[in-house]
Design a protein around this motif. Structure first.
Motif, short mmCIF file in Angstrom:
data_model
loop_
_atom_site.label_atom_id
_atom_site.label_comp_id
_atom_site.label_asym_id
_atom_site.label_seq_id
_atom_site.Cartn_x
_atom_site.Cartn_y
_atom_site.Cartn_z
N ALA A 72 -3.46 -9.75 8.02
CA ALA A 72 -2.15 -9.12 7.81
C ALA A 72 -1.45 -9.75 6.61
CB ALA A 72 -1.30 -9.24 9.07
N PHE A 73 -1.52 -11.08 6.46
CA PHE A 73 -0.89 -11.75 5.31
C PHE A 73 -1.54 -11.32 4.00
CE2 PHE A 73 0.17 -15.45 8.32
CZ PHE A 73 1.42 -14.94 8.59
N ARG A 74 -2.87 -11.25 4.01
CA ARG A 74 -3.58 -10.82 2.79
C ARG A 74 -3.21 -9.38 2.42
NH1 ARG A 74 -8.14 -13.12 5.54
NH2 ARG A 74 -8.25 -15.29 4.96
N GLU A 75 -3.17 -8.52 3.41
CA GLU A 75 -2.81 -7.12 3.18
C GLU A 75 -1.38 -7.02 2.63
OE1 GLU A 75 -3.24 -3.19 2.73
OE2 GLU A 75 -4.83 -4.56 3.35
N ARG A 76 -0.50 -7.77 3.20
CA ARG A 76 0.91 -7.75 2.76
C ARG A 76 1.02 -8.24 1.32
NH1 ARG A 76 5.98 -6.01 4.24
NH2 ARG A 76 7.49 -7.47 3.46
N ARG A 77 0.22 -9.21 0.96
CA ARG A 77 0.25 -9.76 -0.40
C ARG A 77 -0.21 -8.75 -1.43
NH1 ARG A 77 -2.35 -15.43 -2.01
NH2 ARG A 77 -1.08 -15.58 -3.85
N ARG A 78 -1.13 -7.88 -1.05
CA ARG A 78 -1.65 -6.88 -1.98
C ARG A 78 -0.61 -5.80 -2.30
NH1 ARG A 78 -7.24 -5.44 0.79
NH2 ARG A 78 -7.05 -7.33 1.98
N LEU A 79 0.36 -5.62 -1.44
CA LEU A 79 1.35 -4.54 -1.65
C LEU A 79 2.36 -4.89 -2.70
CD1 LEU A 79 2.02 -3.60 2.05
CD2 LEU A 79 0.53 -2.45 0.44
#
Length: 79
Positions: A72-79
């Protein structure tokens, strides 16, 4: 300097012991402790308890929960 009652002192004791009070409040706690034997004993009991128990070990997350959080943190960082 703030003047503390015994009840007020009980409410700020953790902040006092963690040195998280501003100077006037810290001085007020010290002034109260200097003239209140009961509160002085209370603070010493608190210190003894902290010394005996120490810091609790950090809780470990289950591996699957850690993986989901990291994703979830990695996904959020990509946004």
């Amino acid at each position: 300097m703030k003047r503390f009652t015994c009840d007020e002192l009980a409410g700020v004791i953790t902040a006092y012991l963690e040195d998280a009070l501003d100077r006037p409040a810290r001085d007020g706690v010290r002034a109260h402790l200097a003239c209140c034997e009961g509160c002085e004993r209370y603070v010493e009991q608190f210190r003894a308890t902290i010394g005996a128990l120490g810091d609790p070990p950090p809780e470990k997350l289950p591996a699957d929960m850690r993986d989901r959080l990291m994703s979830a943190f990695r996904e959020r960082r990509r946004l």
